[in-house]
Scaffold this motif. Structure first.
Motif, PDB file in Angstrom:
ATOM      1  N   LYS A   1       8.826  17.309  -3.799  1.00  0.00           N
ATOM      2  CA  LYS A   1       7.441  16.916  -3.556  1.00  0.00           C
ATOM      3  C   LYS A   1       6.682  16.489  -4.797  1.00  0.00           C
ATOM      4  O   LYS A   1       5.594  15.933  -4.678  1.00  0.00           O
TER       5      LYS A   1
ATOM      6  N   ARG B   1       2.845  12.366  -9.437  1.00  0.00           N
ATOM      7  CA  ARG B   1       3.055  11.805  -8.098  1.00  0.00           C
ATOM      8  C   ARG B   1       3.403  12.946  -7.145  1.00  0.00           C
ATOM      9  O   ARG B   1       4.255  13.761  -7.441  1.00  0.00           O
ATOM     10  N   ARG B   2       2.745  12.977  -5.990  1.00  0.00           N
ATOM     11  CA  ARG B   2       2.969  14.017  -4.969  1.00  0.00           C
ATOM     12  C   ARG B   2       3.501  13.347  -3.712  1.00  0.00           C
ATOM     13  O   ARG B   2       2.863  12.470  -3.151  1.00  0.00           O
ATOM     14  N   TYR B   3       4.703  13.749  -3.307  1.00  0.00           N
ATOM     15  CA  TYR B   3       5.340  13.221  -2.101  1.00  0.00           C
ATOM     16  C   TYR B   3       5.083  14.150  -0.921  1.00  0.00           C
ATOM     17  O   TYR B   3       5.027  15.363  -1.079  1.00  0.00           O
TER      18      TYR B   3
ATOM     19  N   PHE C   1       2.946   9.099  -0.298  1.00  0.00           N
ATOM     20  CA  PHE C   1       2.756   9.746  -1.596  1.00  0.00           C
ATOM     21  C   PHE C   1       1.423   9.310  -2.183  1.00  0.00           C
ATOM     22  O   PHE C   1       0.885   8.256  -1.827  1.00  0.00           O
TER      23      PHE C   1
ATOM     24  N   GLU D   1      -0.673   9.306  -6.123  1.00  0.00           N
ATOM     25  CA  GLU D   1      -0.394   9.395  -7.551  1.00  0.00           C
ATOM     26  C   GLU D   1      -1.645   9.117  -8.356  1.00  0.00           C
ATOM     27  O   GLU D   1      -2.603   8.526  -7.851  1.00  0.00           O
TER      28      GLU D   1
ATOM     29  N   TYR E   1       4.075   4.517   0.216  1.00  0.00           N
ATOM     30  CA  TYR E   1       4.998   5.000   1.237  1.00  0.00           C
ATOM     31  C   TYR E   1       6.424   4.789   0.750  1.00  0.00           C
ATOM     32  O   TYR E   1       6.758   3.724   0.221  1.00  0.00           O
ATOM     33  N   ASN E   2       7.261   5.805   0.940  1.00  0.00           N
ATOM     34  CA  ASN E   2       8.677   5.724   0.608  1.00  0.00           C
ATOM     35  C   ASN E   2       9.415   5.169   1.826  1.00  0.00           C
ATOM     36  O   ASN E   2       9.574   5.863   2.831  1.00  0.00           O
TER      37      ASN E   2
ATOM     38  N   ASN F   1      12.758   7.271   2.914  1.00  0.00           N
ATOM     39  CA  ASN F   1      12.474   8.696   2.813  1.00  0.00           C
ATOM     40  C   ASN F   1      13.718   9.519   3.162  1.00  0.00           C
ATOM     41  O   ASN F   1      14.345   9.295   4.181  1.00  0.00           O
TER      42      ASN F   1
ATOM     43  N   GLN G   1      15.148   5.451  -3.836  1.00  0.00           N
ATOM     44  CA  GLN G   1      13.825   5.260  -3.264  1.00  0.00           C
ATOM     45  C   GLN G   1      13.443   3.786  -3.278  1.00  0.00           C
ATOM     46  O   GLN G   1      13.732   3.067  -4.234  1.00  0.00           O
TER      47      GLN G   1
ATOM     48  N   LEU H   1       9.775   2.185  -2.770  1.00  0.00           N
ATOM     49  CA  LEU H   1       8.374   2.557  -2.602  1.00  0.00           C
ATOM     50  C   LEU H   1       7.501   1.310  -2.514  1.00  0.00           C
ATOM     51  O   LEU H   1       7.680   0.370  -3.281  1.00  0.00           O
TER      52      LEU H   1
ATOM     53  N   TRP I   1       3.325   0.393  -2.691  1.00  0.00           N
ATOM     54  CA  TRP I   1       2.157   1.099  -3.206  1.00  0.00           C
ATOM     55  C   TRP I   1       0.939   0.194  -3.328  1.00  0.00           C
ATOM     56  O   TRP I   1       1.042  -1.028  -3.421  1.00  0.00           O
TER      57      TRP I   1
END
Length: 185
Positions: A53, A83-85, A91, A93, A140-141, A144, A149, A151, A153
């Protein structure tokens, strides 16, 4: 007091060693000064994953923007952040950055007048400026749960042009793009 500093440094060094994996990412996208003046940004990123995460990305951005009938800007900046997943693939950041910006005036010629009143042609390049910045992001990943990855953004960015502008004056930029993991260790 000395013991407190040694304890803080020790805890920090232990946390650095806890990373689960390191991703090397590349990416790029749209960079719009004030949101509308077109440009692009290319990035290389070293992302230290501390859990599924949380990550600490260190990113180098290089880009260009064109402000019609005014100037063209080229920049290079280094960003460090968090960065927080989330399980859903979303996510968020944030990062702070330091960099340099060089702008070139768009005109046929630039003229200067010296103290004696003589007119001469001068360079269209402005002096380089220091470019500190603050960037927030949401993304968004697309892959996931997999090792690599992909991503997408959206990153609004505030930056300053020091010493060209006062510290109370900043510029806004909007970045929209894609990042891909090229290796994981």
């Amino acid at each position: 007091m000395k013991k407190i500093y040694i304890t803080i440094i020790g805890v920090f060094l232990c946390l650095i060693g806890l990373d689960a994996q390191t991703n090397v990412n590349i990416g790029g996208g749209y960079f719009g000064k004030h949101g509308t003046y077109p440009g692009f940004v290319l990035e290389t990123e070293l992302e230290h994953m501390f859990s599924e995460k949380a990550a600490l990305p260190l990113r180098i951005d290089m880009g260009l923007f064109i402000q019609p009938r005014h100037s063209t800007g080229i920049f290079l900046d280094l960003n460090a952040g968090f960065r927080r997943y989330f399980k859903s693939g979303l996510f968020v950041e944030e990062s702070v950055g330091i960099g340099v910006l060089e702008t070139f005036l768009q005109s046929d010629a630039v003229y200067t007048v010296d103290d004696a009143g003589n007119v001469s042609e001068d360079s269209r390049a402005n002096p380089p400026v220091f470019m500190p910045s603050i960037t927030l992001g949401i993304g968004y990943n697309l892959t996931n749960g997999s090792g690599k990855q992909n991503l997408i953004w959206l990153r609004p960015k505030l930056y300053w042009e020091v010493p060209h502008w006062e510290l109370s004056t900043y510029a806004f930029a909007l970045q929209v793009g894609f990042t891909h993991t090229i290796s994981s260790k």
